[in-house]
Design an enzyme around this catalytic site. Structure first.
Site, PDB file in Angstrom:
ATOM      1  N   ASN A   1      -8.781  17.401  -0.680  1.00 37.84           N
ATOM      2  CA  ASN A   1      -9.140  17.755  -1.823  1.00 37.84           C
ATOM      3  C   ASN A   1     -10.100  17.034  -2.547  1.00 37.84           C
ATOM      4  OD1 ASN A   1      -7.045  19.613  -2.197  1.00 37.84           O
ATOM      5  ND2 ASN A   1      -5.671  17.789  -2.381  1.00 37.84           N
TER       6      ASN A   1
ATOM      7  N   TYR B   1       0.619  10.256 -11.055  1.00 39.84           N
ATOM      8  CA  TYR B   1       0.206   9.519  -9.968  1.00 39.84           C
ATOM      9  C   TYR B   1      -0.071   8.408 -10.633  1.00 39.84           C
ATOM     10  CZ  TYR B   1      -2.662   7.033  -6.771  1.00 39.84           C
ATOM     11  OH  TYR B   1      -3.410   6.004  -6.014  1.00 39.84           O
TER      12      TYR B   1
ATOM     13  N   ARG C   1     -18.684   9.093  -9.800  1.00 43.58           N
ATOM     14  CA  ARG C   1     -17.505   8.346  -9.476  1.00 43.58           C
ATOM     15  C   ARG C   1     -18.078   7.194  -8.774  1.00 43.58           C
ATOM     16  NH1 ARG C   1     -15.272  11.663 -11.953  1.00 43.58           N
ATOM     17  NH2 ARG C   1     -13.443  12.528 -11.429  1.00 43.58           N
TER      18      ARG C   1
ATOM     19  N   TYR D   1      -8.467   0.114  -7.300  1.00 49.36           N
ATOM     20  CA  TYR D   1      -9.320   0.722  -6.427  1.00 49.36           C
ATOM     21  C   TYR D   1     -10.305   1.663  -7.139  1.00 49.36           C
ATOM     22  CZ  TYR D   1      -5.972  -0.817  -2.683  1.00 49.36           C
ATOM     23  OH  TYR D   1      -5.302  -1.634  -2.005  1.00 49.36           O
TER      24      TYR D   1
ATOM     25  N   SER E   1      -4.927   1.594  -9.064  1.00 51.50           N
ATOM     26  CA  SER E   1      -5.964   2.503  -8.750  1.00 51.50           C
ATOM     27  C   SER E   1      -6.771   2.538 -10.208  1.00 51.50           C
ATOM     28  CB  SER E   1      -5.433   4.064  -8.741  1.00 51.50           C
ATOM     29  OG  SER E   1      -6.125   5.054  -9.094  1.00 51.50           O
TER      30      SER E   1
ATOM     31  N   LYS F   1       1.268   4.229 -11.041  1.00 56.91           N
ATOM     32  CA  LYS F   1       0.352   2.926 -10.873  1.00 56.91           C
ATOM     33  C   LYS F   1       0.620   2.102 -12.150  1.00 56.91           C
ATOM     34  CE  LYS F   1      -0.760   3.866  -6.619  1.00 56.91           C
ATOM     35  NZ  LYS F   1      -0.400   2.923  -5.598  1.00 56.91           N
TER      36      LYS F   1
ATOM     37  N   PHE G   1       0.835  -1.132  -0.024  1.00 58.32           N
ATOM     38  CA  PHE G   1       0.033  -0.097  -0.046  1.00 58.32           C
ATOM     39  C   PHE G   1       0.869   1.100  -0.071  1.00 58.32           C
ATOM     40  CE2 PHE G   1      -2.539  -3.268   2.336  1.00 58.32           C
ATOM     41  CZ  PHE G   1      -3.940  -3.016   1.626  1.00 58.32           C
TER      42      PHE G   1
HETATM   43  P1  NAD Z   1      -2.417   6.676   2.986  1.00 57.94           P
HETATM   44  O1  NAD Z   1      -1.431   7.971   2.470  1.00 57.94           O
HETATM   45  O2  NAD Z   1      -3.285   6.704   4.092  1.00 57.94           O
HETATM   46  O3  NAD Z   1      -1.527   5.515   3.368  1.00 57.94           O
HETATM   47  C1  NAD Z   1      -0.299   5.322   2.423  1.00 57.94           C
HETATM   48  C2  NAD Z   1       0.971   4.918   3.814  1.00 57.94           C
HETATM   49  O4  NAD Z   1       2.098   4.863   2.899  1.00 57.94           O
HETATM   50  C3  NAD Z   1       1.017   6.095   4.771  1.00 57.94           C
HETATM   51  O5  NAD Z   1       0.804   5.505   6.091  1.00 57.94           O
HETATM   52  C4  NAD Z   1       2.631   6.441   4.508  1.00 57.94           C
HETATM   53  O6  NAD Z   1       3.188   6.977   5.578  1.00 57.94           O
HETATM   54  C5  NAD Z   1       3.149   5.336   3.746  1.00 57.94           C
HETATM   55  N1  NAD Z   1       4.113   5.300   2.753  1.00 57.94           N
HETATM   56  C6  NAD Z   1       4.354   6.295   1.935  1.00 57.94           C
HETATM   57  N2  NAD Z   1       5.508   6.414   1.261  1.00 57.94           N
HETATM   58  C7  NAD Z   1       6.264   5.410   1.874  1.00 57.94           C
HETATM   59  C8  NAD Z   1       7.529   4.787   1.806  1.00 57.94           C
HETATM   60  N3  NAD Z   1       8.289   5.295   0.836  1.00 57.94           N
HETATM   61  N4  NAD Z   1       7.850   3.830   2.597  1.00 57.94           N
HETATM   62  C9  NAD Z   1       7.060   3.279   3.642  1.00 57.94           C
HETATM   63  N5  NAD Z   1       5.791   3.693   3.789  1.00 57.94           N
HETATM   64  C10 NAD Z   1       5.521   4.860   3.098  1.00 57.94           C
HETATM   65  O7  NAD Z   1      -3.026   6.231   1.702  1.00 57.94           O
HETATM   66  P2  NAD Z   1      -4.295   5.179   1.196  1.00 57.94           P
HETATM   67  O8  NAD Z   1      -5.371   5.782   0.999  1.00 57.94           O
HETATM   68  O9  NAD Z   1      -4.435   4.408   2.635  1.00 57.94           O
HETATM   69  O10 NAD Z   1      -3.526   4.496  -0.078  1.00 57.94           O
HETATM   70  C11 NAD Z   1      -2.771   3.240   0.088  1.00 57.94           C
HETATM   71  C12 NAD Z   1      -2.520   2.915  -1.228  1.00 57.94           C
HETATM   72  O11 NAD Z   1      -3.883   2.677  -2.322  1.00 57.94           O
HETATM   73  C13 NAD Z   1      -1.719   3.912  -1.991  1.00 57.94           C
HETATM   74  O12 NAD Z   1      -0.630   3.231  -2.765  1.00 57.94           O
HETATM   75  C14 NAD Z   1      -2.715   4.592  -3.007  1.00 57.94           C
HETATM   76  O13 NAD Z   1      -1.860   5.046  -4.028  1.00 57.94           O
HETATM   77  C15 NAD Z   1      -3.736   3.498  -3.355  1.00 57.94           C
HETATM   78  N6  NAD Z   1      -5.143   4.167  -3.573  1.00 57.94           N
HETATM   79  C16 NAD Z   1      -5.511   4.818  -2.875  1.00 57.94           C
HETATM   80  C17 NAD Z   1      -6.662   5.657  -3.299  1.00 57.94           C
HETATM   81  C18 NAD Z   1      -7.645   6.552  -2.297  1.00 57.94           C
HETATM   82  O14 NAD Z   1      -8.548   7.295  -2.845  1.00 57.94           O
HETATM   83  N7  NAD Z   1      -7.354   6.593  -0.860  1.00 57.94           N
HETATM   84  C19 NAD Z   1      -7.287   5.211  -4.401  1.00 57.94           C
HETATM   85  C20 NAD Z   1      -6.832   4.370  -5.482  1.00 57.94           C
HETATM   86  C21 NAD Z   1      -5.365   3.824  -5.068  1.00 57.94           C
HETATM   87  N1  UDP Z   2     -15.482  17.473  -6.274  1.00 52.69           N
HETATM   88  C1  UDP Z   2     -15.998  18.527  -6.230  1.00 52.69           C
HETATM   89  N2  UDP Z   2     -15.671  19.565  -5.153  1.00 52.69           N
HETATM   90  C2  UDP Z   2     -14.716  19.092  -4.320  1.00 52.69           C
HETATM   91  C3  UDP Z   2     -13.909  17.663  -4.373  1.00 52.69           C
HETATM   92  C4  UDP Z   2     -14.359  16.943  -5.635  1.00 52.69           C
HETATM   93  O1  UDP Z   2     -17.042  18.707  -7.011  1.00 52.69           O
HETATM   94  O2  UDP Z   2     -14.279  19.763  -3.343  1.00 52.69           O
HETATM   95  C5  UDP Z   2     -15.905  16.379  -7.604  1.00 52.69           C
HETATM   96  C6  UDP Z   2     -14.503  16.043  -8.400  1.00 52.69           C
HETATM   97  O3  UDP Z   2     -14.645  16.927  -9.414  1.00 52.69           O
HETATM   98  C7  UDP Z   2     -15.188  14.619  -8.834  1.00 52.69           C
HETATM   99  C8  UDP Z   2     -15.654  14.111  -7.472  1.00 52.69           C
HETATM  100  O4  UDP Z   2     -15.897  15.258  -6.831  1.00 52.69           O
HETATM  101  O5  UDP Z   2     -16.282  14.635  -9.899  1.00 52.69           O
HETATM  102  C9  UDP Z   2     -14.747  13.009  -6.744  1.00 52.69           C
HETATM  103  O6  UDP Z   2     -13.556  13.922  -6.626  1.00 52.69           O
HETATM  104  P1  UDP Z   2     -12.445  13.088  -5.684  1.00 52.69           P
HETATM  105  O7  UDP Z   2     -11.199  14.041  -5.899  1.00 52.69           O
HETATM  106  O8  UDP Z   2     -13.056  12.700  -4.522  1.00 52.69           O
HETATM  107  O9  UDP Z   2     -11.995  11.785  -6.597  1.00 52.69           O
HETATM  108  P2  UDP Z   2     -11.309  11.798  -8.088  1.00 52.69           P
HETATM  109  O10 UDP Z   2     -11.583  12.724  -8.945  1.00 52.69           O
HETATM  110  O11 UDP Z   2      -9.792  11.650  -7.674  1.00 52.69           O
HETATM  111  O12 UDP Z   2     -11.791  10.659  -8.633  1.00 52.69           O
END
Ligand code: NAD
Ligand code: UDP
Length: 343
Positions: free
Chosen positions: A199, A150, A232, A178, A126, A154, A82
């Site tokens: 954000n 970003y 979304r 995800y 993602s 991935k 993660f």
């Molecule tokens: P998060 O920021 O809460 O957790 C990520 C963790 O990784 C943090 O605890 C951070 O301290 C740790 N970390 C970052 N860089 C590191 C490194 N170099 N070495 C060790 N630890 C490190 O994020 P999350 O929402 O739990 O996301 C987890 C994963 O899922 C990420 O890879 C993210 O890209 C992916 N993801 C998240 C979302 C979302 O919306 N939350 C959506 C799609 C994919």
């Molecule tokens: N969005 C919005 N106002 C905000 C944050 C997000 O209208 O303050 C909208 C954004 O344009 C998108 C949806 O909400 O249509 C989900 O945004 P989010 O950033 O949560 O997810 P992502 O766009 O990264 O999938």
């Protein structure tokens, strides 16, 4: 059952929820995190939820020596990766930071796994790998044309994993794409703790509901969607965590490289989310329509059939549950002095 599992990024949002699900289903886990975006306060919360202390190693995934030592000393059999950076906007400003953390970090980890002949690997990918939809819903065959650093980080890691899986038939790799994770564990002890100004939509709505922000900006209401606002596929983080447990079981009997969408299959608009949240928080969310966000995609959601068929997994928690758990967690975080220090 797949022995002991290392969870990198284990004190983060999704990692910590997955830690709960895995521990409660009888797995032995070890968390590995550099705490750059999370806090070790989470370890106390995890202990309270699961009833036992969870081993933790503070370390960076780019630190090869520390990784190898951790894998050896904890006798790790499988890894869920993660750890990484996840803010799209920040990745546009600091692409090198994202590539170093997300791509170099994954390569460093994969090298360490190779030294210990660890073959089972689950990667946090993602839906951003898909980019602008050529058709909807996105299935796993949809081309991957990520639109920002970003998303490209991935996509590149997925491709690296595909190449190493082709080179070594013993490997068992799942890339979990995800959709939009939201919500929190019902205990309210863990959840998303956004750094600074969130954000993403759900935490932003929660901040407005708390009165921490005056109003929500809705980024555009002239998209070709049901009500003109962005759509979304939101997924409860506990459903997502359960998707990881199901993937681990799948990999016990399947080698090779596999991609799975983890989403609900249903899209909700910004306005639908606002209204659902208003019901749960019993309040009105003031909002203002602003310009579209540059590069924002109008609408996307998953086709979750592959995960249903091969993992035997699908989402169980609806939008109401997602909003209710977010609201409960937000109130606790803002009111509790223990958790305020995490912000
Ligand atoms: P998060 O920021 O809460 O957790 C990520 C963790 O990784 C943090 O605890 C951070 O301290 C740790 N970390 C970052 N860089 C590191 C490194 N170099 N070495 C060790 N630890 C490190 O994020 P999350 O929402 O739990 O996301 C987890 C994963 O899922 C990420 O890879 C993210 O890209 C992916 N993801 C998240 C979302 C979302 O919306 N939350 C959506 C799609 C994919
Ligand atoms: N969005 C919005 N106002 C905000 C944050 C997000 O209208 O303050 C909208 C954004 O344009 C998108 C949806 O909400 O249509 C989900 O945004 P989010 O950033 O949560 O997810 P992502 O766009 O990264 O999938």
């Amino acid at each position: 059952m797949a022995g002991r599992i290392l969870i990198t990024g284990g004190t983060g949002y999704i990692g910590s929820h997955t830690a709960v699900v895995l521990t409660q289903s009888g797995h032995d886990i070890v968390l590995y995190d550099n705490l750059s975006s999370s806090s070790d306060v989470i370890l106390d919360a995890l202990k309270e939820i699961t009833g036992k202390p969870i081993p933790f190693v503070k370390g960076d995934v780019r630190d090869a020596d520390r990784l190898v030592h951790t894998l050896k000393s904890h006798k790790i059999d499988a890894v869920m990766h993660f750890a990484g950076l996840k803010a799209v906007g920040e990745s546009v400003e600091k692409p090198l930071e994202y590539f170093t953390n997300n791509i170099q970090g994954a390569i460093s980890l994969l090298n360490a796994l190779q030294t210990q002949s660890i073959n089972t690997f689950i990667f946090s990918s993602s839906a951003t790998v898909y980019g602008e939809p050529e058709y909807l819903p996105f299935d796993e065959e949809h081309p991957t044309n990520a639109l920002n650093p970003y998303g490209r980080s991935k996509k590149h890691v997925e491709e690296i994993l595909q190449d190493i899986a082709s080179s070594n038939p013993a490997l068992r790799i799942a890339c979990l794409r995800y959709f939009n994770p939201v919500g929190a564990h019902e205990s309210r002890l863990i959840g998303e703790i956004p750094k600074g100004n969130p954000n993403n939509l759900m935490p932003s709505i929660a901040q407005v509901a708390m009165g921490d922000r005056e109003e929500l900006c809705v980024f555009g209401d002239d998209y070709p969607t049901s009500d003109g606002t962005g759509v979304r596929d939101y997924i409860h983080v506990m459903d997502l965590a359960e998707g990881h447990a199901a993937s681990l079981t799948f990999l016990e009997s399947n080698t090779g490289w596999h991609a799975f969408n983890l989403g609900s299959g249903t899209g909700y608009s910004v306005m639908e989310l606002i209204h659902a949240f208003e019901k749960e928080a019993n309040c009105t969310i003031p909002y203002r329509i602003t310009e579209r966000l540059a590069g924002d995609i109008a609408e996307y959601y998953s086709n979750p059939d592959k995960a249903a068929k091969l993992l035997g997994w699908k989402t169980k928690r609806n939008l109401k549950k997602m909003c209710a758990s977010t609201w409960k967690k937000t109130k606790l975080t803002l009111y509790s002095s223990d958790t305020i220090s995490q912000k």
